[in-house]
Design a protein around this motif. Sequence first.
Motif, PDB file in Angstrom:
ATOM      1  N   CYS A  16      -9.491  -9.481  61.320  1.00 10.32           N
ATOM      2  CA  CYS A  16      -8.079  -9.880  61.261  1.00 10.32           C
ATOM      3  C   CYS A  16      -7.299  -8.757  60.594  1.00 10.32           C
ATOM      4  O   CYS A  16      -7.588  -8.387  59.451  1.00 10.32           O
ATOM      5  N   THR A  17      -6.327  -8.225  61.289  1.00 10.22           N
ATOM      6  CA  THR A  17      -5.546  -7.111  60.783  1.00 10.22           C
ATOM      7  C   THR A  17      -4.723  -7.487  59.552  1.00 10.22           C
ATOM      8  O   THR A  17      -4.297  -8.632  59.390  1.00 10.22           O
ATOM      9  N   CYS A  55      -2.042 -14.046  56.291  1.00 12.57           N
ATOM     10  CA  CYS A  55      -1.826 -15.338  56.953  1.00 12.57           C
ATOM     11  C   CYS A  55      -0.853 -15.206  58.119  1.00 12.57           C
ATOM     12  O   CYS A  55      -0.992 -15.904  59.134  1.00 12.57           O
ATOM     13  N   HIS A  56       0.129 -14.345  57.968  1.00 13.40           N
ATOM     14  CA  HIS A  56       1.059 -14.115  59.075  1.00 13.40           C
ATOM     15  C   HIS A  56       0.373 -13.342  60.203  1.00 13.40           C
ATOM     16  O   HIS A  56       0.509 -13.689  61.384  1.00 13.40           O
ATOM     17  N   CYS A  57      -0.359 -12.306  59.827  1.00 11.24           N
ATOM     18  CA  CYS A  57      -0.993 -11.452  60.844  1.00 11.24           C
ATOM     19  C   CYS A  57      -2.077 -12.184  61.623  1.00 11.24           C
ATOM     20  O   CYS A  57      -2.374 -11.817  62.764  1.00 11.24           O
ATOM     21  N   ALA A  58      -2.662 -13.224  61.041  1.00 10.71           N
ATOM     22  CA  ALA A  58      -3.680 -14.003  61.748  1.00 10.71           C
ATOM     23  C   ALA A  58      -3.110 -14.653  62.998  1.00 10.71           C
ATOM     24  O   ALA A  58      -3.848 -14.950  63.949  1.00 10.71           O
ATOM     25  N   GLN A  59      -1.800 -14.860  63.039  1.00  9.99           N
ATOM     26  CA  GLN A  59      -1.172 -15.514  64.187  1.00  9.99           C
ATOM     27  C   GLN A  59      -1.009 -14.581  65.387  1.00  9.99           C
ATOM     28  O   GLN A  59      -0.762 -15.039  66.503  1.00  9.99           O
ATOM     29  N   GLY A  66      -4.892  -9.631  65.650  1.00 15.51           N
ATOM     30  CA  GLY A  66      -4.880 -10.921  64.975  1.00 15.51           C
ATOM     31  C   GLY A  66      -5.993 -11.830  65.451  1.00 15.51           C
ATOM     32  O   GLY A  66      -6.906 -11.406  66.174  1.00 15.51           O
ATOM     33  N   LEU A  67      -5.909 -13.088  65.067  1.00 11.77           N
ATOM     34  CA  LEU A  67      -6.924 -14.078  65.451  1.00 11.77           C
ATOM     35  C   LEU A  67      -6.348 -15.150  66.372  1.00 11.77           C
ATOM     36  O   LEU A  67      -7.066 -16.073  66.745  1.00 11.77           O
ATOM     37  N   ASN A  68      -5.059 -15.007  66.706  1.00 12.83           N
ATOM     38  CA  ASN A  68      -4.382 -16.029  67.509  1.00 12.83           C
ATOM     39  C   ASN A  68      -4.602 -17.402  66.866  1.00 12.83           C
ATOM     40  O   ASN A  68      -4.979 -18.368  67.531  1.00 12.83           O
ATOM     41  N   ALA A  69      -4.360 -17.457  65.559  1.00 13.07           N
ATOM     42  CA  ALA A  69      -4.762 -18.639  64.791  1.00 13.07           C
ATOM     43  C   ALA A  69      -3.801 -18.921  63.653  1.00 13.07           C
ATOM     44  O   ALA A  69      -3.055 -18.044  63.196  1.00 13.07           O
ATOM     45  N   SER A  70      -3.851 -20.144  63.174  1.00 10.34           N
ATOM     46  CA  SER A  70      -3.149 -20.530  61.961  1.00 10.34           C
ATOM     47  C   SER A  70      -4.068 -20.307  60.765  1.00 10.34           C
ATOM     48  O   SER A  70      -5.229 -19.894  60.922  1.00 10.34           O
ATOM     49  N   SER A  71      -3.573 -20.593  59.567  1.00  9.87           N
ATOM     50  CA  SER A  71      -4.364 -20.355  58.361  1.00  9.87           C
ATOM     51  C   SER A  71      -4.190 -21.494  57.367  1.00  9.87           C
ATOM     52  O   SER A  71      -3.178 -22.207  57.367  1.00  9.87           O
ATOM     53  N   PRO A 136      -5.539 -22.710  66.595  1.00 10.91           N
ATOM     54  CA  PRO A 136      -6.574 -23.278  65.724  1.00 10.91           C
ATOM     55  C   PRO A 136      -6.637 -22.496  64.412  1.00 10.91           C
ATOM     56  O   PRO A 136      -6.214 -21.341  64.334  1.00 10.91           O
ATOM     57  N   THR A 137      -7.140 -23.125  63.382  1.00 10.13           N
ATOM     58  CA  THR A 137      -7.240 -22.465  62.079  1.00 10.13           C
ATOM     59  C   THR A 137      -8.481 -21.578  62.042  1.00 10.13           C
ATOM     60  O   THR A 137      -9.600 -22.051  62.231  1.00 10.13           O
ATOM     61  N   ARG A 138      -8.266 -20.278  61.778  1.00 12.50           N
ATOM     62  CA  ARG A 138      -9.367 -19.322  61.747  1.00 12.50           C
ATOM     63  C   ARG A 138      -9.349 -18.453  60.492  1.00 12.50           C
ATOM     64  O   ARG A 138     -10.109 -17.496  60.397  1.00 12.50           O
ATOM     65  N   LEU A 139      -8.476 -18.785  59.558  1.00 16.74           N
ATOM     66  CA  LEU A 139      -8.405 -18.042  58.298  1.00 16.74           C
ATOM     67  C   LEU A 139      -8.240 -19.023  57.147  1.00 16.74           C
ATOM     68  O   LEU A 139      -7.379 -19.901  57.186  1.00 16.74           O
TER      69      LEU A 139
END
Length: 293
Positions: A16-17, A55-59, A66-71, A136-139
């Motif tokens: 995750c960047t 947390c922002h970059c995870a989206q 990113g992870l295309n995800a929420s945190s 989905p939550t990945r962080l």
Amino acid sequence: MTPENLLHLLQTTRKCTFGCPIIDRSVGGGVACNSLTEIVAESGCGKTQLCLQLCHCAQLPLSLGGLNASSLYIHTEFPFPFRRLQQLSQAFSSSYPQFPNPSDHIFVEPVHSAQQLFDIMPKIESFLANRDSPLPTRLIVIDSIAALFRSDFDNTPSDLKRRSALFFKISGKLKLLAKRYSLAVVLTNQVVDLLDSSDGISALRIGNLKSLCSSGRRVCPALGITWANCVNSRLFLSRNEEVVGEGDGVVNGGELAQRRTRRWLHVVFAPHLPKSSCEYVINRQGVVGVESQ
């Protein structure tokens, strides 16, 4: 599995960047999934801001690192910095207009004790498994792990034994969740002054750096070597003031000096990373790396 195959697996694990190519380059592309990454720093180094930025970059989509995800942001130090979260959200939306409300995908959960953190692990797993959402939550971020343990336990043999057992229970459960749901798990930790000037047990080298220094002091991560064995990777943030020129005026008989604060990120240990570091600054937009001269 051979060591070579294991290293290749670690190097190719999704990351995750941090939203900054300079910082990402120093940490091998970002925070690795399927493992626990610890960020150690004294107050004022920006570890909370770095986690909020993450947390922002995870989206971001996979194509942008990113992870295309929420945190899920578990905070243990109060109050939670909602104002700074909103500032970073506005800056993120300016850079990525396709995310008009990024803070809507950052779920905040307060925790007041180490036992409470362990007790809500089933709730966290249910949250990860049952969310019907396009993101989905990945962080998972826990800020900070030290605050939970430093106040709840005395420095007695029985309490230290109980504390160590809880270390392994919590970290073991987090590692299980990380592998089961392909999570990136980030925990922040505080530092304590290293009072022993000798190379005794308190100065034991763990990782790439012989000693950690911040604000002109030798420091070491809180919670000791037992906790160090619970995380997969450790990053250290440091800050130091330096004199850059003479100022105007005199105070208490001495001339004013112009000072600036320089901050650095170091890789202390990680199974897939060599020794590396980079300088960074903190501005309204977030934490930004500085190219070395």
